[in-house]
Design a protein around this motif. Structure first.
Motif, short mmCIF file in Angstrom:
data_model
loop_
_atom_site.label_atom_id
_atom_site.label_comp_id
_atom_site.label_asym_id
_atom_site.label_seq_id
_atom_site.Cartn_x
_atom_site.Cartn_y
_atom_site.Cartn_z
N ALA A 117 0.89 -1.32 -0.15
CA ALA A 117 0.06 0.05 0.00
C ALA A 117 0.85 1.35 0.01
CB ALA A 117 -1.03 0.09 1.30
N ILE A 118 1.96 1.10 0.71
CA ILE A 118 3.05 2.31 0.74
C ILE A 118 3.53 2.77 -0.72
CG2 ILE A 118 4.92 3.30 1.69
CD1 ILE A 118 4.38 1.51 4.08
N ASP A 119 3.95 1.38 -1.19
CA ASP A 119 4.44 1.61 -2.72
C ASP A 119 3.53 2.25 -3.72
OD1 ASP A 119 6.84 0.42 -1.77
OD2 ASP A 119 6.48 -1.63 -2.27
N ASP A 120 2.50 1.54 -3.47
CA ASP A 120 1.13 2.29 -4.56
C ASP A 120 0.91 3.95 -4.10
OD1 ASP A 120 0.86 -0.17 -5.50
OD2 ASP A 120 -0.74 -0.83 -4.38
N GLU A 121 0.95 4.11 -2.74
CA GLU A 121 0.61 5.49 -2.53
C GLU A 121 1.85 6.39 -2.95
OE1 GLU A 121 -1.32 8.75 -0.89
OE2 GLU A 121 -2.22 6.67 -1.07
N ILE A 122 2.89 6.01 -3.13
CA ILE A 122 4.10 6.97 -3.30
C ILE A 122 3.79 7.67 -4.74
CG2 ILE A 122 6.56 6.80 -4.17
CD1 ILE A 122 7.17 4.86 -1.98
N ALA A 123 3.15 7.13 -5.66
CA ALA A 123 2.76 7.59 -7.12
C ALA A 123 2.06 8.86 -6.75
CB ALA A 123 2.25 6.71 -7.88
N HIS A 124 1.33 9.16 -5.62
CA HIS A 124 0.55 10.47 -5.48
C HIS A 124 1.32 11.45 -4.72
CE1 HIS A 124 -2.95 7.93 -6.47
NE2 HIS A 124 -2.65 6.95 -5.74
N HIS A 125 2.49 11.25 -4.51
CA HIS A 125 3.21 12.24 -3.96
C HIS A 125 4.60 12.74 -4.67
CE1 HIS A 125 0.82 11.95 -0.53
NE2 HIS A 125 0.78 10.47 -0.82
N PRO A 126 4.75 12.83 -6.17
CA PRO A 126 5.67 13.08 -6.84
C PRO A 126 6.58 14.30 -6.34
CG PRO A 126 3.88 13.58 -8.07
CD PRO A 126 3.51 13.02 -6.80
N ASP A 127 5.83 15.28 -5.96
CA ASP A 127 6.50 16.52 -5.47
C ASP A 127 6.99 16.70 -4.11
OD1 ASP A 127 5.86 17.29 -8.02
OD2 ASP A 127 4.20 17.94 -7.51
N ALA A 128 6.84 15.73 -3.14
CA ALA A 128 7.25 15.74 -1.96
C ALA A 128 8.79 15.78 -1.93
CB ALA A 128 6.50 14.62 -1.15
#
Length: 264
Positions: free
Chosen positions: A27-38
């Motif tokens: 779930a963490i790996d999938d969520e990373i795609a939503h935070h490219p600018d962090a």
């Protein structure tokens, strides 16, 4: 002879859980795609998932969803409607904002600007790109006359061939974060801070401004009221999630100043 234990692997990651409910690595790996600018997309993903789980557990506690169910958008809206009291912006609030932000309510402003883009790509570590951009900015601030040479040498934008010149720009011609840097101040010359956009880090030089005309209050009042309402709601959600977090047992993440897609 003494021996030295080998260091622990640097990429070891603590398990993530909220009140004993584990959040899986997938779930963490999938969520990373939503935070490219962090600055740290993985850390941002972990915080976002903790926030989601906090809200999900609260919705279960209020019997808005069944135990074990996912938190969908409709259930989240019901939860926030039930738990939050967000005041609406008054006309006086809107007038104060209009008066204190004159640059935001103009039309036909023209800015002549140049930039140096340090693009963020998969091939270069983010920290390295940021460091190069910051060091170049300091050099250009000390010697503004070198801006165009630096653009030709370093910029990842086609405008590098023109010494970084973007020509004349109107509102709407660039991405919002770049536009704010151009139009929400009256600065001239090299801006003292990097401008961070989805494309990377920009050094920006304002060459000239041509002022347009100010929009009448009546034509923007509804937009201001909507903006102020969203801002107050955002702050209320941040505070609400902070309260939930203070009552929870969270392992593997530090929320700090609560932020993320669910509190935008």
């Amino acid at each position: 002879m003494s021996t030295i234990d080998p260091p622990a692997p640097a990429d070891t990651e603590h398990a993530l859980s909220v009140n004993g409910v584990a959040i899986e690595a997938a779930a963490i790996d999938d969520e990373i795609a939503h935070h490219p600018d962090a600055p740290d997309p993985r850390a941002a993903a972990r915080v976002a998932l903790v926030i989601r789980e906090l809200l999900r557990q609260r919705a279960i506690g209020l019997k808005l969803i069944a135990d074990g169910a996912a938190l969908d958008d409709a259930s989240l809206d019901r939860l926030l409607e039930l738990e939050l009291n967000v005041p609406s912006a008054t006309r006086a609030d809107c007038e104060r904002y209009y008066t204190s932000h004159p640059a935001s309510f103009r039309q036909n402003d023209i800015v002549f600007a140049s930039h140096i883009l340090f693009a963020v790509t998969d091939r270069a570590p983010l920290a390295l790109v940021r460091h190069k951009a910051e060091s170049t900015l300091q050099q250009v601030l000390r010697a503004p006359g070198t801006f165009e040479d630096a653009a030709r040498e370093f910029s990842n934008c086609p405008s590098a061939k023109l010494g970084g010149s973007l020509g004349q720009l109107l509102r709407g011609d660039s991405v919002p974060e770049f536009e704010r840097a151009l139009f929400d101040t009256q600065d001239i010359g090299v801006l003292p801070r990097l401008v961070n956009t989805r494309f990377g880090f920009h050094l920006v030089r304002i060459d000239r401004r041509i002022e347009g005309e100010r929009l009448p209050f009546e034509s923007v009042e509804a937009d201001i009221a909507r903006f102020l309402g969203e801002r107050v709601r955002h702050k209320a959600i941040q505070q609400y999630v902070s309260v939930l977090a203070s009552r929870a047992r969270i392992e593997g993440a530090v929320l700090g100043e609560v932020n993320g897609p669910l509190v935008q």
